[in-house]
Write an enzyme that holds these catalytic residues in place. Structure first.
Site, PDB file in Angstrom:
ATOM      1  N   ASP A 195       0.869  -1.024   0.058  1.00  0.00           N
ATOM      2  CA  ASP A 195       0.019  -0.188   0.102  1.00  0.00           C
ATOM      3  C   ASP A 195       0.634   1.451  -0.034  1.00  0.00           C
ATOM      4  O   ASP A 195       1.609   1.454   0.880  1.00  0.00           O
ATOM      5  CB  ASP A 195      -0.954  -0.048   1.202  1.00  0.00           C
ATOM      6  CG  ASP A 195      -1.972   0.986   1.500  1.00  0.00           C
ATOM      7  OD1 ASP A 195      -1.753   1.986   0.680  1.00  0.00           O
ATOM      8  OD2 ASP A 195      -2.719   1.041   2.528  1.00  0.00           O
ATOM      9  N   HIS A 368      -4.496   4.450   6.359  1.00  0.00           N
ATOM     10  CA  HIS A 368      -3.197   3.942   5.661  1.00  0.00           C
ATOM     11  C   HIS A 368      -2.060   4.422   6.298  1.00  0.00           C
ATOM     12  O   HIS A 368      -2.048   5.221   6.921  1.00  0.00           O
ATOM     13  CB  HIS A 368      -3.126   4.357   4.333  1.00  0.00           C
ATOM     14  CG  HIS A 368      -4.424   4.128   3.577  1.00  0.00           C
ATOM     15  ND1 HIS A 368      -4.504   2.959   2.518  1.00  0.00           N
ATOM     16  CD2 HIS A 368      -5.757   4.759   3.367  1.00  0.00           C
ATOM     17  CE1 HIS A 368      -5.815   2.950   2.094  1.00  0.00           C
ATOM     18  NE2 HIS A 368      -6.146   3.878   2.346  1.00  0.00           N
TER      19      HIS A 368
END
Lengths: 555, 555
Positions: A195, A368
């Protein structure tokens, strides 16, 4: 007879050079699995488009090799294209509890639920999917039951982080399994896909729990109604609102279709714990005092059709914003939504509400990983090869740089785009060609039928409108039998521009007469004469360039 | 005979509940002056619109009372509507050196320069404009020669801060005249109008000089070409780039129409000091090594037509981005521009450039005061009445709250909108009615001719395109003589949808036959029959709702 060396091929079909429509194919020997199957929302220039899904030409070509779709978590950019893809290939879908709960809802809406085999997996479990051994590793993200995936092959382990952050104090007390990732890293990870969303942010992402502290503070100091808008899928956020409401003796009204859906699914599956009687029907809201009410709603991105916007514009059937209400927007605008969110904030203030949003208080944290978390992930997994995923090019590039700065050899990092094929054997890792991987536009029932020409026309129409010119001519002699008639839309306000339209008709007559004098009969030339003459005339008069559509009929 | 009490009326025509098109009328006795005359850029839903200007109905009604337009500084949202307003009323325009330099350019483009009287004022100077005594107070902002205005009347002083920040170390060493503001405050300010843009940000805005330190650091560590994109009007920023280039022996290429213009004007007026020979012609760029070149360009907001975008997409006639270039985006995306800026960053990375932008380094500071600076302004000026200006409603509201927290009585704060009239006498300050103040849309040569109907049609066309249906019928008998013909644009890709169009023609024929059987001859009914039948058919087939335009011709 020489044997081909065993290969792994990794092919992202979505999620690279974009945030959205994540989908990656893992090929190993003669089999394939697909990781995630997401949608993205249209770019501004994709006028009228509803959603965008990955191009699955390559999947269709290899229909028989695809063994499963494996999901990391239940966000739309990871599961949203499932109905479209499952209509084309029917393969089993693997995922965790909440992920599949949300998938079920989606398939039910598309009337596909009974046709698809959904296989629930627990975090920590390893499933054998034909030749693939797929391990689900507990992760943490802004939705429960998110997992990283370790795909074990004879060549080594492929680790796909999925979307993740490192939260040491998660709401469900189920921490990301850093130890397992470390263990895999110690043994040797061949390839990591990770990610990249927050790679530009230094430091670490705050724990979801920190938002709870802010809620507590607000609830403590508020006697008015409290309205909280957040992402429906952020079940931990909802849990914290529930906890605060319960503690402060407030009942909860759940508003917005997707919020109602997700709360129901998450509660049923045990991801959300709600004390009995805490949630009340919206119709009973008047039985309570203001300080006894919390409304949880969708619309944190300023979406016009969602709960919060409807309340702010008095367009909601049952709920309205009243002066004195406290509204918490527990989200950050996704890039591109800044103005719509700001509009809702302004509307709420105008209604006399007190609005609390991110620039004023810590009412949101990201799902995130920031730079320091990414570094930890790289160091624990210490993969041989690395593909940055889930990011625009700027993010992929910065993530590659981060990996390099941590000591990874540049040639082992693949900063690639959708459709690129990364091939890995025991001897090498390299780029090995491309497969089709453009965006497929969905507009109403049409999947992929709106292409560049249609979009270009929509843009042209959007900017300057159109003018339709109709003339009927005689089959014999080519004389004008009726018209020219002119109709315009989106160009000028016609009642105020009658003179302009009359002059335009003169111009068309002039062009037709000119053609007649030259003995020109071909319709294509007549049409382009009309178009050219009008175009110049209208531009001189208005500095606008409407689309001009000449229509010739023959009697 | 009773005399009316002396009144001041303050009427904002733009700049409230929006960031843009600032314009405020000050009425005193029987005279008026206008402060600023700006434009704004269209909202997303204003399809095809070029710019937006204030509604000047009230100005036109009071044409003879308007004595002047007084400008605080030269940004587009303060001077951009001048050509449109000066075409309607010819009054003198007062402003400082650079402000008028930029206005001159603008009026020249609109062929108005020779008709308008421009009166240059020095910061610190007071000018008598009929009954108004207008004092220009030096301020600091992201453009040189910005001023606050103190308008002295028999009732007291009106202080308009203009756009400001407090920079203790300004590039031109001309600090905002806090002492004069304090002096006015000490004597008593009746009313203050103050910039609300950054009211949500705690602390103080960094000095412009801090960006210079970042530049110095980057220039020190870079051997490649350096390309800096910034706002053309940010002359102090340009000065710092010039200084860094000079120090590091780099020549400068100036790129982008507005950058070339502003640099020329600012240098001529002495606002920008450029050593001789430092700027070179773009055509001579190849005579220098990479480490000898800096390119200063427009396009920091990702504008497609501006210098940086053109370079990034290889669409620039003379300049291109090359692998290894260092590109500095010395600006923050204005809300709404996040995605276009991100697109350019991605494109630059793809070209192999190293891109430095705000999330990575301190390459930009704002031109507006944050909370602590606003508090200082309020305390120095200590006005009796206050109108927060230059902000969306959220900003105005927060600014009002800030003033309240500083001890100002709530009833002395006017959180108003464009068109509201604030009336102040020696006894009271109150809201006193409204004047017209909507947005006026400019599209090409048309000012105000594009209204809601045209925009609604453009939106409809943009989303689903259109279908034109043409039928020719006989005057006698009303039989179909030709057609129906169908043309669609922006709806479906026609070659792939021939069957759909054929079926649509059948539907139209059916509708016409039905009308014939019912002996219906009225065109309006024929048209609506066609429209309704087609609409349902197309929605069932495609879930789209194109605009349907039936045209009937008669022969």
């Amino acid at each position: 007879m020489g044997r081909k060396p065993t290969k792994i091929r990794v092919i992202p079909l979505g999620g690279l050079k974009e945030i959205g429509k994540n989908m990656t194919i893992i090929e190993y020997k003669d089999e394939m699995i697909i990781i995630d199957c997401g949608l993205s929302f249209p770019e501004d220039e994709m006028l009228g488009i509803d959603i965008v899904i990955p191009d699955i030409t390559y999947v269709m070509k290899n229909k028989d090799k695809i063994k499963a779709i494996v999901l990391t978590h239940g966000h739309e950019d990871h599961i949203g294209a499932l109905p479209y893809v499952l209509k084309k290939i029917n393969v089993p879908v693997y995922g965790t509890r909440l992920t599949l709960g949300l998938v079920e809802n989606k398939l039910r809406e598309h009337k596909l639920l009974s046709d698809v085999h959904l296989q629930r997996v627990e975090p920590g479990e390893t499933v054998q999917i034909q030749g693939f051994e797929v391990e689900f590793i507990r992760s943490s993200h802004s939705i429960p039951d998110a997992c990283a995936l370790a795909i074990h092959t004879s060549l080594g382990v492929i680790l796909h982080t999925g979307d993740f952050k490192i939260d040491y104090t998660p709401i469900d007390e189920q921490m990301i399994d850093l130890q397992r990732i470390a263990e895999l890293g110690k043994k040797g990870v061949l390839l990591m896909l990770a990610d990249s969303t927050n790679v530009e942010r230094p430091g670490t992402t705050m724990s979801e729990r920190s938002v709870g502290a802010t809620f507590e503070n607000i609830f403590n100091n508020t006697r008015s109604r409290i309205i909280v808008a957040t992402f429906a899928s952020n079940v931990h956020r909802v849990q914290q609102i529930v906890n605060a409401a319960h503690k402060h003796n407030r009942k909860i009204v759940v508003s917005g279709r997707s919020m109602v859906n997700v709360v129901a699914v998450a509660e049923e599956l045990g991801n959300l714990i709600i004390p009995d009687g805490l949630i009340i029907d919206v119709n009973h809201i008047d039985q309570y005092e203001d300080h006894e009410i919390v409304i949880i709603t969708t619309g944190s991105q300023g979406e016009t059709m969602a709960g919060l916007s409807r309340m702010a514009t008095s367009d909601h059937r049952k709920l309205d914003i009243r002066a004195g209400d406290t509204v918490i927007i527990s989200a950050t605008p996704i890039p591109g939504n800044e103005k719509t969110v700001s509009r809702v904030i302004n509307q709420l203030f105008e209604k006399g509400a007190d609005v609390i949003y991110e620039s004023l208080a810590d009412v949101h944290v990201s799902g995130h990983a920031c730079q320091e978390e990414l570094k930890l992930m790289h160091k624990l997994a210490s993969p041989k090869y690395f593909i940055p995923v889930h990011g625009e090019f700027r993010h992929l590039k910065q993530h590659a740089k981060l990996a390099e700065n941590l000591g990874m050899p540049k040639e082992n990092i693949f900063t690639i785009q959708n459709g690129n094929v990364v091939e890995i054997t025991k001897d090498y890792g390299k780029l090995a060609g491309n497969v089709p991987a453009g965006p497929v536009l969905v507009d109403g029932l049409g999947v992929g039928d709106v292409g560049n020409i249609v979009l270009r026309d929509r843009k042209h129409l959007a900017e300057d409108g159109l003018m339709v010119v109709v003339v009927t001519i005689t089959r014999e002699g080519g004389k004008v039998a009726a018209g020219p008639d002119i109709i315009s839309r989106g160009f000028v306000y016609v009642r105020e521009s009658e003179d302009l339209i009359d002059e335009a008709k003169q111009i068309v007559r002039g062009a037709l007469e000119h053609c007649e004098q030259q003995n020109i009969k071909e319709w294509s030339i007549l049409k382009s004469s009309i178009r050219d003459a009008l175009k110049d005339f209208l531009y001189a008069k208005t500095k606008r360039r409407p689309m001009i559509l000449p229509v010739i009929m023959e009697v």
